[in-house]
Design an enzyme around this catalytic site. Structure first.
Site, PDB file in Angstrom:
ATOM      1  N   HIS A 172       0.844  -1.199   0.000  1.00 34.44           N
ATOM      2  CA  HIS A 172       0.000   0.000   0.000  1.00 34.44           C
ATOM      3  C   HIS A 172       0.876   1.244   0.000  1.00 34.44           C
ATOM      4  O   HIS A 172       1.748   1.395   0.846  1.00 34.44           O
ATOM      5  CB  HIS A 172      -0.898   0.018   1.237  1.00 34.44           C
TER       6      HIS A 172
ATOM      7  N   PRO B 248      -2.800  -0.744  18.967  1.00 35.31           N
ATOM      8  CA  PRO B 248      -2.569  -1.154  17.578  1.00 35.31           C
ATOM      9  C   PRO B 248      -2.796  -0.068  16.519  1.00 35.31           C
ATOM     10  O   PRO B 248      -2.501  -0.296  15.351  1.00 35.31           O
ATOM     11  CB  PRO B 248      -3.562  -2.316  17.375  1.00 35.31           C
TER      12      PRO B 248
ATOM     13  N   LYS C  78       2.439  -0.680  15.028  1.00 33.63           N
ATOM     14  CA  LYS C  78       3.870  -0.664  15.332  1.00 33.63           C
ATOM     15  C   LYS C  78       4.376  -1.887  16.108  1.00 33.63           C
ATOM     16  O   LYS C  78       5.590  -2.140  16.135  1.00 33.63           O
ATOM     17  CB  LYS C  78       4.214   0.595  16.165  1.00 33.63           C
TER      18      LYS C  78
ATOM     19  N   TYR D  95      -8.695   4.611   8.183  1.00 34.93           N
ATOM     20  CA  TYR D  95      -8.804   4.904   9.620  1.00 34.93           C
ATOM     21  C   TYR D  95      -9.863   5.990   9.765  1.00 34.93           C
ATOM     22  O   TYR D  95      -9.707   7.080   9.200  1.00 34.93           O
ATOM     23  CB  TYR D  95      -7.480   5.430  10.166  1.00 34.93           C
TER      24      TYR D  95
ATOM     25  N   TYR E 175       4.570   6.236  10.104  1.00 36.35           N
ATOM     26  CA  TYR E 175       3.747   5.075   9.751  1.00 36.35           C
ATOM     27  C   TYR E 175       4.550   4.051   8.953  1.00 36.35           C
ATOM     28  O   TYR E 175       4.452   2.841   9.210  1.00 36.35           O
ATOM     29  CB  TYR E 175       2.500   5.537   8.975  1.00 36.35           C
TER      30      TYR E 175
HETATM   31  P1  RFL Z   1       4.220 -12.346  21.041  1.00 38.80           P
HETATM   32  O1  RFL Z   1       3.753 -12.324  19.633  1.00 38.80           O
HETATM   33  O2  RFL Z   1       3.196 -12.157  22.109  1.00 38.80           O
HETATM   34  O3  RFL Z   1       5.006 -13.701  21.264  1.00 38.80           O
HETATM   35  C1  RFL Z   1       5.368 -14.152  22.559  1.00 38.80           C
HETATM   36  C2  RFL Z   1       5.454 -15.659  22.526  1.00 38.80           C
HETATM   37  O4  RFL Z   1       5.906 -16.104  23.803  1.00 38.80           O
HETATM   38  C3  RFL Z   1       5.139 -17.237  24.177  1.00 38.80           C
HETATM   39  N1  RFL Z   1       5.156 -17.372  25.637  1.00 38.80           N
HETATM   40  C4  RFL Z   1       5.935 -18.279  26.279  1.00 38.80           C
HETATM   41  N2  RFL Z   1       6.794 -19.192  25.834  1.00 38.80           N
HETATM   42  C5  RFL Z   1       7.422 -20.000  26.738  1.00 38.80           C
HETATM   43  N3  RFL Z   1       7.172 -19.905  28.065  1.00 38.80           N
HETATM   44  C6  RFL Z   1       6.298 -19.011  28.566  1.00 38.80           C
HETATM   45  N4  RFL Z   1       6.066 -18.963  29.883  1.00 38.80           N
HETATM   46  C7  RFL Z   1       5.634 -18.140  27.649  1.00 38.80           C
HETATM   47  N5  RFL Z   1       4.727 -17.158  27.793  1.00 38.80           N
HETATM   48  C8  RFL Z   1       4.450 -16.694  26.564  1.00 38.80           C
HETATM   49  C9  RFL Z   1       3.752 -16.950  23.617  1.00 38.80           C
HETATM   50  O5  RFL Z   1       2.994 -18.129  23.476  1.00 38.80           O
HETATM   51  C10 RFL Z   1       4.087 -16.294  22.288  1.00 38.80           C
HETATM   52  O6  RFL Z   1       4.169 -17.234  21.225  1.00 38.80           O
HETATM   53  O7  RFL Z   1       5.332 -11.220  21.307  1.00 38.80           O
HETATM   54  P2  RFL Z   1       6.470 -10.606  20.346  1.00 38.80           P
HETATM   55  O8  RFL Z   1       7.256 -11.663  19.685  1.00 38.80           O
HETATM   56  O9  RFL Z   1       7.136  -9.579  21.164  1.00 38.80           O
HETATM   57  O10 RFL Z   1       5.639  -9.901  19.153  1.00 38.80           O
HETATM   58  C11 RFL Z   1       4.825  -8.779  19.402  1.00 38.80           C
HETATM   59  C12 RFL Z   1       3.655  -8.745  18.422  1.00 38.80           C
HETATM   60  O11 RFL Z   1       3.008 -10.005  18.436  1.00 38.80           O
HETATM   61  C13 RFL Z   1       2.660  -7.630  18.738  1.00 38.80           C
HETATM   62  O12 RFL Z   1       3.343  -6.455  19.091  1.00 38.80           O
HETATM   63  C14 RFL Z   1       1.737  -7.318  17.540  1.00 38.80           C
HETATM   64  O13 RFL Z   1       0.838  -8.381  17.291  1.00 38.80           O
HETATM   65  C15 RFL Z   1       0.941  -6.044  17.792  1.00 38.80           C
HETATM   66  N6  RFL Z   1       0.000  -5.728  16.712  1.00 38.80           N
HETATM   67  C16 RFL Z   1       0.437  -5.117  15.548  1.00 38.80           C
HETATM   68  N7  RFL Z   1       1.742  -4.885  15.353  1.00 38.80           N
HETATM   69  C17 RFL Z   1       2.171  -4.354  14.168  1.00 38.80           C
HETATM   70  O14 RFL Z   1       3.377  -4.130  14.006  1.00 38.80           O
HETATM   71  N8  RFL Z   1       1.318  -4.060  13.129  1.00 38.80           N
HETATM   72  C18 RFL Z   1      -0.025  -4.255  13.260  1.00 38.80           C
HETATM   73  O15 RFL Z   1      -0.770  -4.038  12.309  1.00 38.80           O
HETATM   74  C19 RFL Z   1      -0.514  -4.778  14.515  1.00 38.80           C
HETATM   75  N9  RFL Z   1      -1.822  -5.028  14.684  1.00 38.80           N
HETATM   76  C20 RFL Z   1      -1.350  -6.062  16.862  1.00 38.80           C
HETATM   77  C21 RFL Z   1      -2.261  -5.683  15.806  1.00 38.80           C
HETATM   78  C22 RFL Z   1      -1.833  -6.757  17.963  1.00 38.80           C
HETATM   79  C23 RFL Z   1      -3.162  -7.065  18.048  1.00 38.80           C
HETATM   80  N10 RFL Z   1      -3.588  -7.797  19.186  1.00 38.80           N
HETATM   81  C24 RFL Z   1      -4.375  -8.951  19.101  1.00 38.80           C
HETATM   82  C25 RFL Z   1      -2.976  -7.522  20.462  1.00 38.80           C
HETATM   83  C26 RFL Z   1      -3.588  -5.984  15.898  1.00 38.80           C
HETATM   84  C27 RFL Z   1      -4.063  -6.664  17.018  1.00 38.80           C
HETATM   85  C28 RFL Z   1      -5.543  -6.937  17.075  1.00 38.80           C
HETATM   86  C1  PHB Z   2      -4.621  -5.238  10.780  1.00 36.25           C
HETATM   87  O1  PHB Z   2      -4.774  -5.429   9.546  1.00 36.25           O
HETATM   88  O2  PHB Z   2      -4.800  -6.149  11.602  1.00 36.25           O
HETATM   89  C2  PHB Z   2      -4.240  -3.903  11.272  1.00 36.25           C
HETATM   90  C3  PHB Z   2      -3.971  -2.879  10.376  1.00 36.25           C
HETATM   91  C4  PHB Z   2      -3.615  -1.623  10.840  1.00 36.25           C
HETATM   92  C5  PHB Z   2      -3.546  -1.391  12.200  1.00 36.25           C
HETATM   93  C6  PHB Z   2      -3.794  -2.412  13.099  1.00 36.25           C
HETATM   94  C7  PHB Z   2      -4.152  -3.673  12.640  1.00 36.25           C
HETATM   95  O3  PHB Z   2      -3.237  -0.143  12.644  1.00 36.25           O
END
Ligand code: RFL
Ligand code: PHB
Length: 397
Positions: free
Chosen positions: A77, A299, A303, A207, A391
């Site tokens: 995008h 979110p 980031k 957004y 962004y």
């Molecule tokens: P994670 O992905 O939470 O991975 C941590 C892993 O550790 C495991 N774990 C353990 N393992 C062993 N022993 C234990 N005691 C443990 N406890 C936990 C877990 O099972 C897991 O597999 O952390 P990490 O690697 O730091 O990654 C961070 C990202 O996952 C997170 O920041 C993003 O998902 C946030 N996020 C977004 N980030 C973006 O850059 N772009 C986006 O568009 C974006 N959209 C989002 C998001 C997060 C969302 N949610 C659900 C919180 C959208 C959503 C809806």
């Molecule tokens: C997503 O596609 O899950 C998504 C996109 C943009 C955001 C957060 C989540 O800012």
């Protein structure tokens, strides 16, 4: 009888984006690691989370030879759309940032690619472990104790431990409370996210700020769309029928010029709370925290995943300098180096969140300031450039 300790150079707790990228980066420097993960492979490869990758994250994946499927299947995008007061405004990020774009490629697809490539390289990932404990972090050879999926007790002796276990993992708690400061903001709203089998309604992310609350239109593939609406974080998903969700999405996203949202069957829905959080420092003895274990962003700025990758890039360089040249200065400076980028991402995510959400706790004055912010960012090239630069991702040093 006590189990015999196994040995590795870097013990990594968590197979999320932080842990998996770290294992790959270390492998390319000839550094051995073991990942221990509490969930099963199918579960981590099926959890729906982030969607947006910054330009440098994509470049890094390609540079490591991990980007082939992403380049075939992702969506690129060049801009985003901001909507408020029933009108649409395009932010042309590619033009404003000298050619940078964002890539929409789901986090679980990144996880699938990284797990498969790591196992193909002979890398060690232990899935389904239990009772993870971090020991002797202040000594020269810290230990990770855990129980395998089969119930065997294992002691893993390491040079360094990388705590990549997300916000609820044990690593951050292993730093004595007196040795860390935690900064936190909880927002009085959450996101209700859905996946729907529908064609794209728009070629880029939208957004929207509306009197009824925020809404976001994102995508996953030509057949599947991802949408979010602001809701009460305590609300029960059972209160949200598909009809109610679509009614809110139509109201919040549609514009006066006749743009309409395309519906489809909803096959996944859930509610998440939103917070900003930073732990300082991100290291203690031989333990280094990375990703959500050390910080959380709401979110809205997309980031979180990218920040997790940025942390482990810094950590992998510091570990490489230690193993290659015996240098410890980069390891000593790990937390300070990461926190400079983290606080800028915290600021940007907070700015996007407060500007785009309806916050009942804000005064009418503050709510008008948010609208002025939006009006400014869509009409000032300087402000739009600042949004676009953040962004697509600030440069990696
Ligand atoms: P994670 O992905 O939470 O991975 C941590 C892993 O550790 C495991 N774990 C353990 N393992 C062993 N022993 C234990 N005691 C443990 N406890 C936990 C877990 O099972 C897991 O597999 O952390 P990490 O690697 O730091 O990654 C961070 C990202 O996952 C997170 O920041 C993003 O998902 C946030 N996020 C977004 N980030 C973006 O850059 N772009 C986006 O568009 C974006 N959209 C989002 C998001 C997060 C969302 N949610 C659900 C919180 C959208 C959503 C809806
Ligand atoms: C997503 O596609 O899950 C998504 C996109 C943009 C955001 C957060 C989540 O800012």
């Amino acid at each position: 009888m006590a189990p015999t300790p196994r040995r590795t150079q870097v013990g990594i707790i968590g197979a999320g984006p932080a842990g998996l990228f770290l294992a790959h980066l270390l492998h390319r420097q000839g550094i051995e690691s073991v990942i221990i993960e509490s969930r099963g492979r199918a579960e981590i490869e099926g959890t729906i989370r982030a969607g947006v990758l910054e330009q440098w994250t994509v470049d890094l994946m390609n540079g490591m030879g991990l980007g082939a499927r992403m380049m075939r299947e992702a969506h690129f995008h060049s801009g985003i759309t901001l909507r408020f007061n029933g009108e649409s405004h395009h932010i042309d990020m590619e033009e404003l940032t000298g050619g940078k774009r964002v890539t929409v490629y789901a986090q679980h697809e990144v996880i699938r690619d990284l797990v498969a490539a790591r196992l193909e390289d002979g890398g060690k990932i232990r899935f389904g472990v239990r009772d993870v404990r971090l020991l002797d972090l202040d000594g020269d050879t810290p230990l990770i104790a855990y129980r395998t999926a089969e119930g065997e007790e294992v002691l893993l002796r390491c040079d360094y431990v990388a705590g990549c276990d997300g916000f609820h993992g044990p690593s951050r708690q292993a730093i004595p409370a007196s040795a860390r400061t935690e900064y936190q903001k909880i927002y009085p709203f959450g996101w209700l996210g859905i996946l729907t089998e529908a064609p794209p309604s728009h070629p880029e992310l939208i957004y929207a700020r509306h009197d009824r609350g925020f809404a976001l239109l994102s995508t996953r593939s030509p057949e599947i769309q991802r949408l979010y609406i602001q809701c009460d974080p305590q609300d029960d998903i059972a209160n949200w029928s598909d009809d109610r969700i679509w009614a809110e999405l139509h109201t919040r996203l549609e514009t006066r010029d006749g743009w309409r949202l395309t519906e489809g069957p909803v096959f996944q829905k859930g509610i998440i709370a939103m917070r900003s959080f930073v732990c300082d420092p991100m290291q203690h003895g031989r333990l280094f925290l990375a990703g959500d274990a050390a910080h959380i962003v709401p979110p809205t700025g997309a980031k979180g995943l990218n920040l997790a990758v940025a942390d482990v890039l810094v950590l992998s360089r510091a570990l490489a300098a230690f193993y290659r040249e015996g240098r410890r200065d980069l390891l000593a400076g790990y937390s300070a180096t990461c926190l400079r980028r983290i606080w800028k991402a915290e600021r940007f995510s907070w700015y996007m969140t407060t500007m785009l959400h309806r916050n009942e706790q804000e005064t009418p004055f503050e709510q008008r300031i948010r609208l002025a912010d939006l009006d400014y960012v869509v009409h000032s090239r300087a402000a739009a450039t600042a949004l676009a630069e953040n962004y697509v991702g600030l440069p990696i040093e």
